[in-house]
Write a protein that holds these residues in place. Structure first.
Motif, short mmCIF file in Angstrom:
data_model
loop_
_atom_site.label_atom_id
_atom_site.label_comp_id
_atom_site.label_asym_id
_atom_site.label_seq_id
_atom_site.Cartn_x
_atom_site.Cartn_y
_atom_site.Cartn_z
N PHE A 150 37.87 31.69 42.18
CA PHE A 150 38.36 33.07 42.19
C PHE A 150 39.24 33.29 40.97
O PHE A 150 40.14 32.50 40.69
CB PHE A 150 39.16 33.37 43.46
CG PHE A 150 39.80 34.74 43.42
CD1 PHE A 150 39.01 35.88 43.51
CD2 PHE A 150 41.18 34.89 43.26
CE1 PHE A 150 39.58 37.15 43.45
CE2 PHE A 150 41.75 36.15 43.21
CZ PHE A 150 40.95 37.28 43.30
N SER A 151 38.94 34.37 40.21
CA SER A 151 39.69 34.71 39.00
C SER A 151 40.45 36.03 39.23
O SER A 151 39.82 37.10 39.20
CB SER A 151 38.75 34.86 37.81
OG SER A 151 39.43 35.40 36.69
N PRO A 152 41.77 35.99 39.46
CA PRO A 152 42.54 37.24 39.68
C PRO A 152 42.40 38.22 38.52
O PRO A 152 42.34 39.43 38.73
CB PRO A 152 43.98 36.73 39.82
CG PRO A 152 43.85 35.32 40.28
CD PRO A 152 42.62 34.80 39.60
N ALA A 197 40.85 42.09 38.87
CA ALA A 197 42.09 42.88 38.95
C ALA A 197 41.83 44.28 39.52
O ALA A 197 42.62 44.79 40.33
CB ALA A 197 42.74 42.98 37.58
N ASN A 198 40.73 44.92 39.12
CA ASN A 198 40.42 46.26 39.63
C ASN A 198 40.19 46.22 41.14
O ASN A 198 40.62 47.14 41.87
CB ASN A 198 39.17 46.82 38.93
CG ASN A 198 39.43 47.15 37.48
OD1 ASN A 198 40.49 47.66 37.12
ND2 ASN A 198 38.47 46.85 36.62
N SER A 199 39.52 45.18 41.60
CA SER A 199 39.28 45.04 43.04
C SER A 199 40.59 44.87 43.80
O SER A 199 40.77 45.42 44.89
CB SER A 199 38.36 43.84 43.31
OG SER A 199 37.10 44.00 42.70
N ASN A 219 31.21 34.20 45.80
CA ASN A 219 31.23 35.30 46.77
C ASN A 219 32.34 35.08 47.79
O ASN A 219 33.17 35.95 48.06
CB ASN A 219 29.86 35.39 47.45
CG ASN A 219 29.78 36.48 48.50
OD1 ASN A 219 30.77 36.92 49.07
ND2 ASN A 219 28.57 36.93 48.79
N CYS A 220 32.37 33.88 48.37
CA CYS A 220 33.38 33.55 49.38
C CYS A 220 34.78 33.59 48.80
O CYS A 220 35.73 34.04 49.45
CB CYS A 220 33.09 32.18 49.99
SG CYS A 220 31.66 32.15 51.08
N GLY A 221 34.93 33.10 47.56
CA GLY A 221 36.24 33.13 46.92
C GLY A 221 36.76 34.54 46.76
O GLY A 221 37.94 34.82 47.01
N LEU A 222 35.89 35.45 46.34
CA LEU A 222 36.27 36.86 46.19
C LEU A 222 36.57 37.49 47.55
O LEU A 222 37.59 38.17 47.72
CB LEU A 222 35.14 37.63 45.49
CG LEU A 222 35.31 39.15 45.42
CD1 LEU A 222 36.57 39.53 44.65
CD2 LEU A 222 34.07 39.80 44.80
N ALA A 223 35.69 37.26 48.52
CA ALA A 223 35.85 37.86 49.84
C ALA A 223 37.15 37.43 50.51
O ALA A 223 37.90 38.25 51.06
CB ALA A 223 34.66 37.51 50.73
N ARG A 224 37.45 36.13 50.47
CA ARG A 224 38.66 35.64 51.12
C ARG A 224 39.91 36.13 50.41
O ARG A 224 40.92 36.44 51.05
CB ARG A 224 38.66 34.11 51.16
CG ARG A 224 37.47 33.45 51.83
CD ARG A 224 37.36 33.71 53.32
NE ARG A 224 36.84 35.02 53.64
CZ ARG A 224 35.55 35.36 53.55
NH1 ARG A 224 34.66 34.50 53.10
NH2 ARG A 224 35.15 36.57 53.91
N SER A 225 39.86 36.23 49.08
CA SER A 225 41.03 36.67 48.32
C SER A 225 41.30 38.16 48.54
O SER A 225 42.45 38.56 48.72
CB SER A 225 40.82 36.38 46.83
OG SER A 225 40.66 34.99 46.61
N MET A 226 40.26 38.96 48.55
CA MET A 226 40.44 40.39 48.81
C MET A 226 40.87 40.63 50.25
O MET A 226 41.62 41.56 50.55
CB MET A 226 39.14 41.15 48.51
CG MET A 226 38.77 41.18 47.05
SD MET A 226 40.06 41.87 45.98
CE MET A 226 40.83 40.36 45.40
N ASN A 227 40.40 39.78 51.15
CA ASN A 227 40.83 39.87 52.54
C ASN A 227 42.33 39.62 52.66
O ASN A 227 43.03 40.26 53.45
CB ASN A 227 40.06 38.85 53.38
CG ASN A 227 39.82 39.32 54.81
OD1 ASN A 227 39.24 38.60 55.61
ND2 ASN A 227 40.27 40.52 55.15
#
Length: 258
Positions: free
Chosen positions: A74-76, A80-82, A181-189
């Motif tokens: 996951f890259s913050p 960043a927009n998300s 995908n999972c890295g993004l989903a968990r981080s946005m969660n």
């Protein structure tokens, strides 16, 4: 302030649900489909249920998000927009849910949970391999803002299944591996959980003791789940995702209509 006296058996059931929810959430999302019904069954009012679940879920989503970040999944900066869009959506959604009546929420939550479960069941997950992020284009930024606002808002209003929606919509919007995908989903969660939690705390809708206890077990489950997903990859994530959705959909449909 709402107070709740729990017997040891009920507390044990809540902790077990939290452990399982953390494990599932770290892999495929949807842990709230276990914890929210469990909290409602324990006797918490809907508003307090949502706020307490946000406190507990924040521990798990932070643990999973940090695990994926440390593994460079996951890259913050890239997302960043998300992050910004999700935070804005979560605040708006939480402020709106505060004005909904308890009777309305009692009827709304089971319907939302069933819809999320059914959507997840018939959705597809990414099959792309490799660790490359999507190409940066104006369309990518638009997708990030629309997805973040919509799913942040949904997490603020209801919550259960938001992580599953992230996992499913990522497969639709972005060409990247299932682990990314999972890295993004968990981080946005985590972003929507934490922002929504702050708002619920300000509104006085959180049972801190119960949220902290369940949060510990969710955190433990999330640590186990995230490391399992990273170690075994898509061959492990996909069956867990599908099995969880099938069982929960059947359970919720039975409880709501039979």
């Amino acid at each position: 302030m709402f107070e709740l006296a729990l017997d040891p058996t009920t507390l044990a059931v809540l902790c077990a649900a939290a452990l399982a929810a953390g494990f599932i959430d770290a892999i495929a999302g949807g842990g709230g489909l276990l914890t929210v019904p469990a909290l409602l069954t324990a006797g918490l009012p809907p508003h307090v249920t949502l706020g307490t679940n946000k406190l507990a879920a924040s521990f798990g989503s932070l643990t999973a998000s940090y695990t994926y970040y440390k593994k460079n999944l996951f890259s913050p900066k890239f997302w960043a927009n998300s992050i910004i869009a999700t935070a804005i959506g979560a605040v708006i959604g939480t402020l709106i849910v505060d004005h909904l009546s308890i009777e309305f929420l009692n009827k709304l939550l089971p319907i939302i949970i069933i819809m999320v479960a059914c959507y997840s069941l018939f959705g597809s997950l990414s099959t792309t391999q490799g660790d490359d992020l999507p190409k940066v284009t104006p369309l990518l930024k638009l997708k990030q803002w629309l997805q973040g606002l919509a799913l942040g808002f949904f997490d603020g209003v209801a919550g259960p299944g938001a992580g599953t929606f992230w996992t499913a919509s990522n497969s639709l919007f972005y060409k990247m591996s299932l682990l990314l995908n999972c890295g993004l989903a968990r981080s946005m969660n985590f972003v929507s959980n934490f922002i929504s939690l702050i708002t619920f705390v300000a509104l006085g809708h959180v049972n801190f003791l119960l949220g902290l206890i369940m949060g510990f077990f969710i955190m433990l489950g999330a640590w186990i789940g995230a490391h399992s997903a990273i170690r075994f990859g898509g061959k492990f994530i996909r069956p867990v995702f599908n099995t969880m959705v099938i069982l929960l959909a059947l359970k919720l449909i039975y409880e709501a209509y039979l």
